[in-house]
Design an enzyme around this catalytic site. Structure first.
Site, PDB file in Angstrom:
ATOM      1  N   ASP A 245       5.344   0.836  -4.182  1.00 17.30           N
ATOM      2  CA  ASP A 245       4.653   1.621  -3.159  1.00 17.30           C
ATOM      3  C   ASP A 245       3.687   2.629  -3.777  1.00 17.30           C
ATOM      4  O   ASP A 245       3.966   3.207  -4.826  1.00 17.30           O
ATOM      5  CB  ASP A 245       5.695   2.360  -2.309  1.00 17.30           C
ATOM      6  CG  ASP A 245       5.086   3.116  -1.150  1.00 17.30           C
ATOM      7  OD1 ASP A 245       4.474   2.466  -0.281  1.00 17.30           O
ATOM      8  OD2 ASP A 245       5.201   4.357  -1.120  1.00 17.30           O
TER       9      ASP A 245
ATOM     10  N   GLU B 113       1.188  -2.234  -4.100  1.00 20.94           N
ATOM     11  CA  GLU B 113       0.472  -1.733  -2.929  1.00 20.94           C
ATOM     12  C   GLU B 113      -0.558  -0.738  -3.465  1.00 20.94           C
ATOM     13  O   GLU B 113      -0.248   0.425  -3.707  1.00 20.94           O
ATOM     14  CB  GLU B 113       1.428  -1.062  -1.939  1.00 20.94           C
ATOM     15  CG  GLU B 113       0.785  -0.725  -0.613  1.00 20.94           C
ATOM     16  CD  GLU B 113       0.690   0.760  -0.327  1.00 20.94           C
ATOM     17  OE1 GLU B 113      -0.091   1.142   0.559  1.00 20.94           O
ATOM     18  OE2 GLU B 113       1.389   1.539  -0.992  1.00 20.94           O
TER      19      GLU B 113
END
Length: 632
Positions: free
Chosen positions: A314, A367
């Protein structure tokens, strides 16, 4: 007098590795471990707290008092405190009370390496073994092949707390999900699930992205071994498991990692590099050896002990740039005078090199929302070493295009075709994730223009275009049946919508797209290579039509795609074809079973009529707001 017995699981070599940041299985040493010492069963504790004056184990076994169970500090300067407490066994609640040498600060912390935690809002760690008898040998043995980059990745992103709830709005357990979720994912033909963070977190509205228990599956849905059971069941049904993982920041909760031993132990001490203004959270000190070892050990732990097949990392962009979300004067350049976080970049490369060298068949997925180069290229080529990267630009441009009235789409076709200019610079995964259906953005369905029929037709076209565009695919739960409302983490998806034909049609379409993607090698064998894609015509702006070819290893199995982004059917639309013979329609987003108008093609004959630069061509019918796929 302390009731702690001197004992250690560390060798001198372990300590050398730890100090140098190269010990990547710290979960075998730090934390709490049920062991037997001199014939007595109990628990060994070890915690890193170099600024501590004393460290005591407190818990339900001693009235949370710090007077009796003080750990011993190692003599080697490692900053590790350790010891064995007889008769403490699995299920014991505990924390560490740390009296710091830093102005007498006292902290009370959960164990950073705890394998189990109390159900929030309670915050104690739990001595736990989490043993499980794995039955996924077949999956693990073939994973190197089935999880490779030339294999299909049709990913279903799931938030466990809101996928489906019980009648009283209570959470389903890991074992409940091992029945219902596994059966659903298998029926829908997804190849993988991606779980939003399941590591323990204190605050439900964070959706799990503010972690305090990095080594513990959240107790909201059951015990640690229950989560292993869920993963095992998915594997036994040939479904891969990807976990969202958050090495970019962590919350300031009093029991968490922040100011752990009265010093900035895990976070960077300079607030310009150690505090995230967007998320009001702390940023790891990627230049500190022991912190790097903590994070890499954590990644290793989930791949090792939980048989996880991939980690989606993330907020990578926030790690790469010193000025991420900061104004001028709020950040300091690196030694070369630019904005790259050299320590974080070094950490990411070491992370990816380490996990790929230790586990066959896993994938690391970034990401990452910027144009940082070579994110998914090997470290030895100068890349960051990820296997894939989310294609955020494609997602944004595509949704911007689809929200426009079809009358005006002819002026914006570049929004769709631009992605082909950079589609092969990285190994891209195409994401329609949870971030696209929250905070007033509306559901995917209600971002589509037109009346009800056109909204659903647009959504069918969107998914059809997505699955035939180069790259892997990810859909957030609810999107696969046209959820009407935005995602609400506090409630179940609106499963009752499947009583309506249009929603059922979207679900049927996604199920069949997953099958198409898996069964036709042209859609996945070269999904990250320019050799796997070829335009037939990207310039028919006036008709808002795109036509292209997807290719695999066998040219006889190439497939041909035509997309019509207007509500006007295109009958006898001629496209150039590099082959002679017949074309068979293998997918049509306008099929009646999907809620479409039923304008289909069947089998078509090519003709010696040059078109689009090819010697042969064929006339096809492209349905309104629809896409069709043909094979030879």
């Amino acid at each position: 007098m302390t009731k702690v017995v001197p004992h250690s699981l560390f060798s001198d070599f372990d300590i050398d590795l730890f100090k140098s940041g190269k010990h990547f299985k710290l979960y075998e040493k730090l934390g709490s471990h049920v062991v037997e010492v001199d014939g007595v069963k109990g628990t060994y504790f070890a915690v890193w707290a170099p600024t501590a004056r004393t460290v005591s184990v407190i818990g339900d076994f001693n009235g949370w008092s710090d007077s009796e169970y003080q750990l011993y500090v190692r003599w080697d300067g490692s900053g590790i405190w350790e010891g064995f407490i007889p008769d403490l066994v699995e299920g014991t609640l505990y924390k560490y009370r740390i009296h710091s040498n830093n102005h007498g600060v006292v902290t009370e912390k959960a164990d950073p390496f705890a394998k189990s935690c109390e159900h929030p809002p309670k915050t104690a760690s739990i001595v736990w073994d989490a043993s499980h008898n794995w039955k996924d040998k077949e999956w693990m043995g073939s994973r190197k092949e089935t999880n490779a980059l030339d294999k299909p990745y049709a990913v279903y992103e799931v938030h466990l707390g809101s996928w489906k709830r019980k009648f009283d709005n209570e959470f389903m357990s890991y074992r409940d999900l091992a029945v219902d979720l596994v059966a659903y994912v298998k029926d829908m033909n997804f190849t993988h699930v991606e779980f939003m963070p399941i590591m323990e977190y204190p605050y439900d509205p964070s959706w799990g992205y503010q972690l305090t228990g990095y080594f513990a599956p959240t107790s909201r849905f059951g015990k640690a071994e229950d989560f292993k059971f869920l993963v095992d069941t998915l594997h036994q049904n040939n479904i891969g498991v990807i976990l969202d993982w958050v090495p970019s920041h962590f919350p300031e909760d009093a029991h968490g990692l922040g100011f752990f031993d009265g010093s900035h132990l895990y976070e960077h001490p300079d607030r310009r590099r150690g505090y995230h203004p967007d998320w009001k959270s702390l940023i790891f000190n990627y230049g500190r050896n022991e912190v790097r070892a903590f994070l890499i050990s954590n990644a290793m732990y989930w791949l090792d002990h939980y048989h996880i097949d991939g980690l989606r990392v993330d907020a990578v962009a926030s790690m790469l740039y010193l000025d991420y979300s900061r104004e001028e004067g709020e950040w300091e350049p690196n030694i070369y005078g630019n904005n790259e976080n050299l320590e974080a970049i070094s950490f990411i490369r070491e992370l990816n090199e380490t996990v790929y060298s230790n586990f066959e068949g896993i994938q690391m997925i970034a990401e990452e929302s910027t144009s940082f180069s070579m994110v998914s290229k090997p470290v030895n080529m100068g890349g960051l070493g990820f296997g894939m990267k989310w294609m955020m630009g494609w997602m944004h441009d595509t949704l911007e295009y689809f929200k426009k009235d079809p009358l005006y789409r002819k002026f914006h076709q570049n929004d769709l075709t631009f992605s082909a200019t950079y589609a092969f610079t990285e190994n891209f995964m195409l994401p329609f994730s949870h971030d696209e259906v929250v905070y007033g953005k509306q559901s995917l369905l209600y971002r589509m223009p037109g009346d009800e029929w056109q909204r659903f037709a647009n959504l069918r076209l969107l998914f059809g275009y997505m699955y035939t565009h180069p790259g892997a695919n990810l859909i957030f739960m609810g999107g696969e049946f046209g959820q009407s409302s935005e995602w609400d983490f506090q409630n179940s998806l609106d499963w009752h919508l499947l009583e309506f034909d249009f929603h059922k049609g979207i679900q049927n379409l996604v199920r069949d797209l997953n099958t198409l993607y898996k069964e036709y090698p042209a859609l996945h064998e070269k999904q990250f290579s320019a050799e796997g894609f070829q335009w037939i015509d990207y310039g028919d702006h006036e008709n808002s039509v795109l036509t292209y070819i997807r290719k695999g290893h066998d040219t006889k199995k190439d497939i041909y795609i035509a997309c019509n982004f207007t509500p006007n059917p295109k009958k006898k639309y001629r496209i150039g074809i590099p082959i002679t013979g017949s074309l068979k329609e293998i997918f049509n987003s306008d099929a009646l079973k999907y809620g479409g108008s039923g304008l289909e093609n069947g089998t078509l004959k090519t003709s010696k009529n040059p078109w689009h630069g090819y010697e042969n061509s064929v006339e096809v019918s492209i349905p309104p707001l629809g896409m069709v796929v043909f094979s030879q």
